[in-house]
Design a protein around this motif. Structure first.
Motif, short mmCIF file in Angstrom:
data_model
loop_
_atom_site.label_atom_id
_atom_site.label_comp_id
_atom_site.label_asym_id
_atom_site.label_seq_id
_atom_site.Cartn_x
_atom_site.Cartn_y
_atom_site.Cartn_z
N MET A 1 21.80 -2.08 -6.94
CA MET A 1 21.30 -1.91 -5.86
C MET A 1 20.45 -3.13 -5.34
O MET A 1 19.89 -3.84 -5.59
N GLU A 2 20.37 -3.00 -3.33
CA GLU A 2 19.78 -4.60 -2.69
C GLU A 2 18.44 -4.63 -2.95
O GLU A 2 17.77 -3.10 -2.40
N ALA A 3 18.10 -5.47 -2.86
CA ALA A 3 16.88 -6.16 -2.67
C ALA A 3 15.79 -5.57 -1.15
O ALA A 3 16.77 -6.13 -0.66
N ARG A 4 14.68 -4.90 -0.77
CA ARG A 4 14.01 -4.98 -0.09
C ARG A 4 13.34 -6.13 0.51
O ARG A 4 12.54 -6.03 -0.43
N LYS A 5 13.00 -6.78 1.49
CA LYS A 5 12.19 -7.48 2.38
C LYS A 5 10.54 -6.47 2.07
O LYS A 5 10.94 -5.07 2.92
N VAL A 6 9.46 -6.77 1.68
CA VAL A 6 8.41 -5.86 2.36
C VAL A 6 8.64 -5.94 3.97
O VAL A 6 7.90 -4.61 4.00
N SER A 7 8.80 -6.66 4.53
CA SER A 7 8.74 -6.13 5.72
C SER A 7 9.45 -5.31 7.02
O SER A 7 9.27 -4.52 7.51
N ASP A 8 10.16 -4.57 5.72
CA ASP A 8 11.67 -3.75 6.40
C ASP A 8 10.51 -2.30 6.10
O ASP A 8 11.14 -1.17 6.65
N SER A 9 9.34 -2.03 5.12
CA SER A 9 9.40 -0.86 4.93
C SER A 9 7.48 -1.24 5.82
O SER A 9 6.90 0.22 5.54
N GLU A 10 7.20 -1.95 6.08
CA GLU A 10 5.94 -2.15 6.74
C GLU A 10 5.29 -1.15 7.55
O GLU A 10 6.27 -1.02 8.25
N THR A 11 4.37 -0.27 7.35
CA THR A 11 4.08 0.51 8.56
C THR A 11 3.02 0.49 8.95
O THR A 11 1.98 1.05 8.37
N VAL A 12 2.50 0.59 10.45
CA VAL A 12 1.61 1.26 10.88
C VAL A 12 1.50 2.55 11.48
O VAL A 12 3.04 3.12 12.34
N ALA A 13 0.65 3.54 11.93
CA ALA A 13 0.27 4.46 11.86
C ALA A 13 -0.98 4.98 12.75
O ALA A 13 -1.35 4.41 12.83
N THR A 14 -0.92 6.07 13.25
CA THR A 14 -2.22 5.84 13.89
C THR A 14 -2.36 7.75 14.35
O THR A 14 -1.58 8.66 14.22
N ILE B 1 -8.88 11.63 6.57
CA ILE B 1 -8.74 10.40 6.59
C ILE B 1 -7.63 9.87 4.92
O ILE B 1 -6.36 9.07 5.52
N LEU B 2 -8.23 10.80 3.93
CA LEU B 2 -7.31 10.76 2.61
C LEU B 2 -5.49 11.44 3.44
O LEU B 2 -5.19 10.74 2.34
N LYS B 3 -5.29 12.80 3.95
CA LYS B 3 -4.37 13.02 4.20
C LYS B 3 -3.05 11.92 5.24
O LYS B 3 -2.84 11.49 5.10
N HIS B 4 -4.20 11.49 5.70
CA HIS B 4 -3.50 10.49 6.98
C HIS B 4 -2.92 8.62 5.91
O HIS B 4 -1.91 8.43 6.16
N ILE B 5 -4.04 8.18 4.78
CA ILE B 5 -3.56 7.77 3.86
C ILE B 5 -2.04 7.89 3.48
O ILE B 5 -1.56 7.87 2.94
N ASP B 6 -2.20 8.99 2.64
CA ASP B 6 -1.18 9.65 1.75
C ASP B 6 0.24 9.67 2.93
O ASP B 6 1.29 9.31 2.35
N MET C 1 6.80 2.65 -7.41
CA MET C 1 5.77 1.70 -6.53
C MET C 1 4.83 2.24 -6.32
O MET C 1 4.27 3.07 -5.88
N GLU C 2 4.45 0.78 -6.04
CA GLU C 2 2.46 0.71 -5.81
C GLU C 2 2.35 0.38 -3.82
O GLU C 2 2.97 -0.81 -3.08
N VAL C 3 1.49 1.14 -2.78
CA VAL C 3 1.99 1.27 -1.52
C VAL C 3 0.46 0.86 -1.44
O VAL C 3 -0.45 1.89 -2.19
N GLY D 1 1.64 6.28 4.08
CA GLY D 1 1.87 5.68 2.06
C GLY D 1 3.35 6.17 1.79
O GLY D 1 3.71 5.54 1.46
N ALA D 2 4.00 7.65 2.47
CA ALA D 2 4.75 7.67 1.59
C ALA D 2 5.39 7.43 2.76
O ALA D 2 6.65 7.32 2.18
N VAL D 3 5.21 7.13 4.31
CA VAL D 3 5.96 6.73 4.91
C VAL D 3 7.16 5.33 4.68
O VAL D 3 7.74 4.85 4.77
N CYS D 4 5.90 4.45 3.85
CA CYS D 4 5.79 2.84 3.87
C CYS D 4 6.88 3.22 2.07
O CYS D 4 8.47 2.66 2.46
#
Length: 179
Positions: free
Chosen positions: A1-14, A33-38, A88-90, A41-44
């Motif tokens: 399994m190939e490692a992935r960079k942190v930046s590959d999954s960083e997510t910004v949502a609005t 707010i909690l719903k949008h956090i989840d 994994m922790e997000v 986090g799940a997208v990331c």
């Protein structure tokens, strides 16, 4: 399994806070707010796990720091902090932007644990993480400490439950002799 960079999954949502998101005081409900956090986090986590679905296993350190108000833009920034053999922790940071003034403030933060699932809905390992900065390394070290604390807390709780169960186990009833 190939490692992935942190930046590959960083997510910004609005999310623009609407009246239906708020309480009578005009503050966005913590649950919204909690719903949008989840969601962020799940997208990331899914971006990191690519090819797998993910499920939320836990939410840690949910901290509300300031209110968000109707009409403001919630900006959610998510990043994978740590990948272990089973989870994994997000980390998710929530900021609120007043679209009229441009004022931005930190309103909430949380750490979420996700588990990657295979096509049979069984846990599967996620790719290892490649750190690209000292900040990523620091976040990983902090995430590992949080994981150790969670595991220790679970051990203490299990031990306490076992002690309680053994203390509650029924003993033969002691009866007084009536005669």
């Amino acid at each position: 399994m190939e490692a992935r960079k942190v930046s590959d999954s960083e997510t910004v949502a609005t999310h623009r806070a609407l009246p239906s998101d708020a309480n009578p005081a005009g503050n966005v409900h913590g649950g919204v707010i909690l719903k949008h956090i989840d969601l962020a986090g799940a997208v990331c986590a899914m971006r990191h796990a690519r090819g797998c679905t993910v499920v939320t296993a836990s939410i840690d350190r949910m901290e509300f720091k300031a209110p968000a108000h109707v009409g403001e833009l919630l900006i959610l920034k998510a990043s994978v902090n740590m990948v272990s053999s089973k989870s994994m922790e997000v980390g998710v940071r929530v900021e609120s932007e007043n679209l009229l003034t441009g004022d931005v403030r930190h309103v909430a933060s949380a750490y979420l644990t996700f588990v990657a699932m295979d096509e049979n809905r069984k846990p599967t390992p996620a790719p290892p993480l490649v750190f690209e900065s000292q900040t990523h390394i620091r976040r990983n070290e902090e995430a590992m400490r949080r994981r150790e604390l969670r595991q220790e807390e679970r051990r203490r709780e299990k031990l306490a439950q076992e002690r309680m169960a053994s203390a509650e186990s029924p003993e033969p009833a002691k009866t007084k002799e009536l005669y």
